[in-house]
Write a protein that holds these residues in place. Structure first.
Motif, short mmCIF file in Angstrom:
data_model
loop_
_atom_site.label_atom_id
_atom_site.label_comp_id
_atom_site.label_asym_id
_atom_site.label_seq_id
_atom_site.Cartn_x
_atom_site.Cartn_y
_atom_site.Cartn_z
N ASN A 29 -7.52 11.51 9.41
CA ASN A 29 -7.25 10.82 8.15
C ASN A 29 -5.88 11.22 7.58
OD1 ASN A 29 -9.70 9.54 8.29
ND2 ASN A 29 -10.74 10.97 6.88
N ARG A 30 -5.58 12.51 7.63
CA ARG A 30 -4.31 12.98 7.10
C ARG A 30 -3.14 12.42 7.92
NH1 ARG A 30 -4.38 17.46 3.74
NH2 ARG A 30 -2.40 18.20 4.59
N ILE B 241 1.94 6.33 4.40
CA ILE B 241 2.67 6.49 3.13
C ILE B 241 3.93 7.31 3.26
CG2 ILE B 241 0.51 6.35 1.86
CD1 ILE B 241 0.72 9.38 1.40
N GLY B 242 4.07 8.00 4.38
CA GLY B 242 5.22 8.90 4.50
C GLY B 242 6.54 8.19 4.30
N GLY B 243 6.70 7.05 4.96
CA GLY B 243 7.95 6.32 4.84
C GLY B 243 8.16 5.75 3.44
N LEU B 244 7.04 5.32 2.80
CA LEU B 244 7.16 4.76 1.45
C LEU B 244 7.65 5.81 0.46
CD1 LEU B 244 3.80 2.74 1.39
CD2 LEU B 244 6.10 1.84 1.79
N ILE B 245 7.03 6.99 0.50
CA ILE B 245 7.42 8.06 -0.41
C ILE B 245 8.82 8.56 -0.07
CG2 ILE B 245 6.89 10.42 -1.16
CD1 ILE B 245 3.96 9.77 -0.92
N LEU C 248 -2.33 13.02 -2.12
CA LEU C 248 -2.93 11.83 -1.53
C LEU C 248 -3.56 12.15 -0.18
CD1 LEU C 248 -3.45 8.82 -1.77
CD2 LEU C 248 -1.22 8.41 -0.76
N LYS C 249 -2.89 12.94 0.63
CA LYS C 249 -3.46 13.31 1.94
C LYS C 249 -4.70 14.19 1.76
CE LYS C 249 0.38 14.92 3.73
NZ LYS C 249 1.31 15.48 4.74
N ASP C 250 -4.66 15.08 0.74
CA ASP C 250 -5.81 15.97 0.52
C ASP C 250 -7.02 15.21 -0.01
OD1 ASP C 250 -4.33 18.10 1.39
OD2 ASP C 250 -3.80 18.80 -0.63
N ASN C 251 -6.81 14.10 -0.67
CA ASN C 251 -7.91 13.38 -1.32
C ASN C 251 -8.09 11.99 -0.76
OD1 ASN C 251 -8.67 15.19 -3.82
ND2 ASN C 251 -6.43 15.14 -3.74
N ILE C 252 -7.68 11.79 0.50
CA ILE C 252 -7.77 10.45 1.07
C ILE C 252 -9.22 10.01 1.25
CG2 ILE C 252 -7.77 11.26 3.48
CD1 ILE C 252 -5.95 8.18 1.97
N ASP C 253 -10.13 11.00 1.34
CA ASP C 253 -11.53 10.62 1.51
C ASP C 253 -12.05 9.85 0.31
OD1 ASP C 253 -11.12 12.97 0.06
OD2 ASP C 253 -13.23 13.54 0.29
N GLN C 254 -11.51 10.13 -0.90
CA GLN C 254 -11.94 9.36 -2.07
C GLN C 254 -11.53 7.91 -1.93
OE1 GLN C 254 -11.17 11.06 -5.92
NE2 GLN C 254 -11.03 13.14 -5.08
N PHE C 255 -10.36 7.69 -1.38
CA PHE C 255 -9.92 6.31 -1.14
C PHE C 255 -10.83 5.64 -0.11
CE2 PHE C 255 -7.45 3.50 1.67
CZ PHE C 255 -7.16 2.49 0.77
N LEU C 256 -11.16 6.38 0.93
CA LEU C 256 -11.99 5.81 1.99
C LEU C 256 -13.39 5.49 1.49
CD1 LEU C 256 -10.86 8.02 5.00
CD2 LEU C 256 -10.12 5.72 4.40
N LYS C 257 -13.92 6.34 0.60
CA LYS C 257 -15.24 6.05 0.04
C LYS C 257 -15.21 4.75 -0.75
CE LYS C 257 -16.72 10.87 -0.39
NZ LYS C 257 -17.04 11.97 -1.33
N GLY C 258 -14.11 4.54 -1.44
CA GLY C 258 -13.99 3.30 -2.20
C GLY C 258 -13.84 2.10 -1.31
N GLN D 32 2.50 13.15 -2.42
CA GLN D 32 2.19 12.98 -1.01
C GLN D 32 1.12 13.95 -0.56
OE1 GLN D 32 5.66 13.08 1.43
NE2 GLN D 32 4.59 12.55 3.31
N ALA D 33 1.24 15.21 -0.96
CA ALA D 33 0.25 16.21 -0.56
C ALA D 33 -1.12 15.91 -1.17
CB ALA D 33 0.72 17.60 -0.98
#
Length: 820
Positions: A250-251, A258-262, A286-296, A283-284
């Motif tokens: 996921n990370r 998102i790396g290129g966008l940021i 978002l990668k640490d909390n990407i699971d919240q996005f995936l749950k949504g 950036q850090a």
């Protein structure tokens, strides 16, 4: 000795002649203004005679040190707001705007939002860039995690676990088969059961087995269960490894999305270290909390017989933390801000934290922080009305705390009051660099200076606005230019030069001084508007002198109901005031009444009675608690005058009473003390006072008549009464000589004086006044202290000498005691 009846017919001495009409009002020469109408004036300057205040403002704005804030003191209407604002705006145009400020999410502690500074003009761009970044990240993440590559990678990891689990179960099943035991899968988990002829043995059959056979099977099942337990204990580690691999996936996927966008945004703001650090944190996080996005993003399971699944996280709420709350922004190339805060509450000054309702509770975050006036004025100037600040709870203390600390720290009102609060934000403080300019009157400034120990250290500069200016030719021309400027600014008709001259005369009347001009610009502007209105009703395109005169008369008419009612009762003799004849110990005094915007003069009868006594001059007003201390002081001065003038070699042996007749309210001030002394001298000399005169003026112990206030209203008040009863050519008013320069009388009075129908006498001593009031010479003492026979002073001295002798006789011992 002169007969009082004969004395009443004597004419005043030549040096007591009344003032000529030209001395009763200072008139502006319209021909000297140099224009026909104000439309010809191109230069306009709103500053008239306030050089001291201008210098103080310039000094305060130039001093770049802590505490040199400014307090502008002056009466309302002097134009201090307009002048201060004009100078401040001119100064602000020469300075660039300070930084833009934004609050962002604190990824380490969400209760303490971070303050982010950007160069002026770049805040709005960064705000839009972050909004666009959030939209792009949402789309990029949705694409990356919804792609086939991601699903295949997740499936590969999950299949590895499933293979390992299947292999373990197959091995356990084979081991059980060797013991003729079957591995069963139940809703409660895995279990073991003995076999008979390839089928699971029934419990009845198992119980019929020999005891040693049953024990052997139970021992085998126990061993298998232990082996199964050991195998299952390895599963959490395996599942943890799977989760770790999925998290790494996921990370990596998020980094790819998102790396290129940021990175693009970071390059745009590479010169701003704080912004770059914030983007790294975004950036850090978002990668640490990407699971919240995936749950949504994951679909909810539903269907009959299945419990409802909890609602997935709202993507809008998840991504809100990455937006920017821009609370202060400036346009590119903007100059230093000048902020006027007309409602300086605590929150409108310091800022506030708003809340929103969610699931029946009030919640908040960094995006609901709102700027106050101090934020908007940071790096520039903040103009406040001192009285309004002081009237708002906590506002004054909040302002002082911010200035003292050099920092704006937003906190809830409850916290500022010391009350407990829960779930409150504590935003990071913002450095404060602002020049505060308070506007107020003297009754606000001086108590603050006296009773607030922090005030003088925070507001070191006083801009003291004068309520009046000297009536010089230069200031008259400045006021004419001001009239022109206000006429243009308020879209009024041009003013004729004679109308301007009449306005200037009214400004002297407003100040009650023919040698001064009022600095009350608000009064001038209002009169101009009213004159413009009347000129329009008359169909004129230029405001003429008669329009200004009509506006002045209309103003007087609007507030004159009470004055006219009181005068009517005097004309009807409900209130006793004589305007003809002569009376002993009776005189017309003059007082001024102020009711709201109305100020008018009213004559009042003052009487004096004398008799043998111990030197007491009794102020009846004071005795019944209706006289104020200043009035009582004036009465006490009379005793000092009588004693020094007439009783150097004998005790002052009279008793006297003085009173304002038909006075049913408080009396204060010493402006009637000369009138009271005249009445007292008349009673002592037994010489009548002409009742067609009224008197005003204070007196000192040497008999000098001193200046008083309200001289114009007092003269006009007695004139109006005489005019209502009919002018007889003898009526008039005695005023102090020192007040002649204050005369700015209405034209109706001046016209009557010029026609010989009314007279105004200026006196500088009691002797001058008593001669005019009685027609009898006052008399000057010779080298022996004796006064010429028949004069007022001789009569008074004789009367007091008689009182002293009588008192001595009454105090002598009886004849038989003397003979003994």
């Amino acid at each position: 000795m002169t007969d009082p009846k004969t004395a009443a017919t004597l004419a005043p001495a030549p040096d007591h002649l009344p003032l000529p009409g030209d001395a009763l009002c200072g008139r502006c020469d319209s021909s000297a203004l140099g224009f026909e109408t104000t439309a010809e004036i191109t230069e306009a300057n709103g500053v008239i005679g306030q050089q001291r205040a201008v210098e103080a403002i310039d000094f305060a704005l130039g001093m770049d040190k802590p505490g040199y804030n400014l307090f502008a003191v002056g009466p309302r209407g002097t134009g201090k707001h307009r002048l201060v604002a004009g100078i401040v705006q001119d100064t602000a145009r020469q300075r660039p705007a300070d930084r833009d400020w934004a609050y962002v999410h604190n990824f380490e502690d969400e209760r303490r939002p971070r303050a982010l500074a950007l160069p002026a003009g770049r805040g709005a761009g960064f705000d839009k860039a972050m909004d666009q970044l959030v939209r792009d990240m949402r789309a990029g993440l949705a694409t990356a995690f919804g792609g086939e590559d991601y699903r295949n990678a997740v499936q590969s990891i999950q299949e590895h676990v499933e293979r390992h689990q299947a292999e373990a179960l197959d091995a356990m099943r084979a081991k059980a088969a060797e013991k003729n035991i079957s591995l069963l899968s139940t809703p409660m988990g895995f279990g073991f059961a003995p076999l008979e002829n390839g089928k699971v043995m029934e419990p009845e059959a198992f119980n019929q087995l020999p005891e040693d056979a049953r024990k052997r099977i139970e021992t085998d099942i126990a061993a298998l269960q232990e082996a199964m337990r050991e195998a299952m204990q390895q599963m959490p580690a395996l599942l943890k490894d799977v989760r770790r691999k999925i998290e790494e996936l996921n990370r990596e996927t998020a980094e790819f999305a998102i790396g290129g966008l940021i990175r693009a945004v970071r390059e745009r703001y590479a010169d701003l270290a704080d912004v770059a650090a914030y983007l790294d944190a975004v950036q850090a996080d978002l990668k640490d909390n990407i699971d919240q996005f995936l749950k949504g993003q994951a679909p909810q399971e539903s269907g009959e017989g299945k419990p409802p699944s909890p609602a997935p996280p709202d993507p809008d709420v998840f991504f809100r933390r990455y937006k920017v709350n821009l609370i202060v922004e400036h346009a590119e190339g903007a100059t230093a801000p000048v902020v006027f805060e007309d409602e300086p509450t605590y929150e409108r000054l310091i800022g506030r934290i708003e809340h929103r309702a969610e699931m029946g509770a009030l919640v908040t975050d960094f995006s609901m922080i709102r700027a106050g006036a101090l934020h908007r004025a940071n790096g520039g100037y903040l103009i406040l009305d001192a009285r309004k600040v002081l009237m708002q709870p906590l506002a004054w203390e909040g302002l002082k705390r911010a200035l003292r600390a050099g920092e704006i720290r937003i906190e809830a009102v409850f916290t500022a009051m010391g009350l407990p609060a829960t779930n409150m934000l504590e935003p990071e403080g913002i450095p404060l660099s602002v020049k505060v300019l308070l506007m107020g009157e003297g009754n606000v400034y001086y108590p603050l200076q006296a009773y607030d120990p922090e005030f003088s250290g925070l507001f070191k500069v006083l801009a003291d606005f004068d309520e009046r200016v000297v009536r010089t030719d230069e200031n008259i021309l400045k006021m004419a230019r001001l009239v022109a400027a206000r006429a243009r600014g308020d879209n009024l008709k041009p003013f004729h030069r004679q109308a301007v001259a009449r306005l200037i005369d009214d400004m002297s009347r407003e100040e009650e001084d023919s040698e001064r001009l009022s600095a009350n610009v608000e009064h001038l502007t209002d009169l101009m508007r009213e004159s413009d209105y009347l000129a329009g009703k008359a169909g004129r395109e230029v405001v003429m002198e008669e329009d200004v005169e009509a506006a002045i008369d209309a103003r007087r008419r609007r507030v004159s109901r009470i004055a006219e009612r009181m005068q009517a009762e005097t004309v009807r003799q409900t209130v006793l005031v004589d305007t003809a004849g002569a009376m002993v110990g009776q005189i017309n005094g003059l007082s001024v009444y102020s009711i709201g915007a109305a100020a008018f003069g009213k004559p009042a009868r003052i009487t004096a009675r004398v008799w043998l006594g111990r030197g007491d001059v009794i102020d009846i007003e004071r005795a019944v608690a209706l006289g104020g201390p200043l009035h009582s002081k004036g009465v006490m001065i009379l005793s000092g005058y009588l004693g020094a003038q007439y009783s150097q070699d004998m005790p002052l042996s009279l008793s006297a009473t003085l009173v304002f007749e038909q006075s049913y309210g408080g009396v204060d001030g010493d402006s009637a003390s000369s009138a009271e002394l005249y009445a007292l001298l008349s009673a002592l000399a037994d010489v009548p006072i002409f009742q067609h005169f009224a008197v005003t003026g204070s007196v000192n112990q040497r008999g000098q008549v001193q200046a008083i206030g309200g001289v114009n209203e007092k003269v006009e008040g007695f004139f109006d009464l005489c005019a209502a009863r009919g002018l007889n050519g003898r009526q008039g008013v005695l005023i102090p000589t020192a007040n002649v320069k204050h005369l700015m009388l209405h034209r109706r009075v001046i016209d009557a004086v010029r026609a010989g129908q009314f007279h105004i006498h200026a006196v500088s001593s009691i002797d001058q006044g008593i001669e005019i009031l009685t027609g009898v010479a006052a008399g000057k003492a010779d080298d022996t202290g004796a006064f010429p026979p028949g004069t007022i002073n001789a009569r008074v001295a004789a009367r007091l000498h008689g009182f002293a002798e009588a008192r001595q006789r009454f105090g002598a011992p009886p004849r038989w005691e003397t003979d003994a």
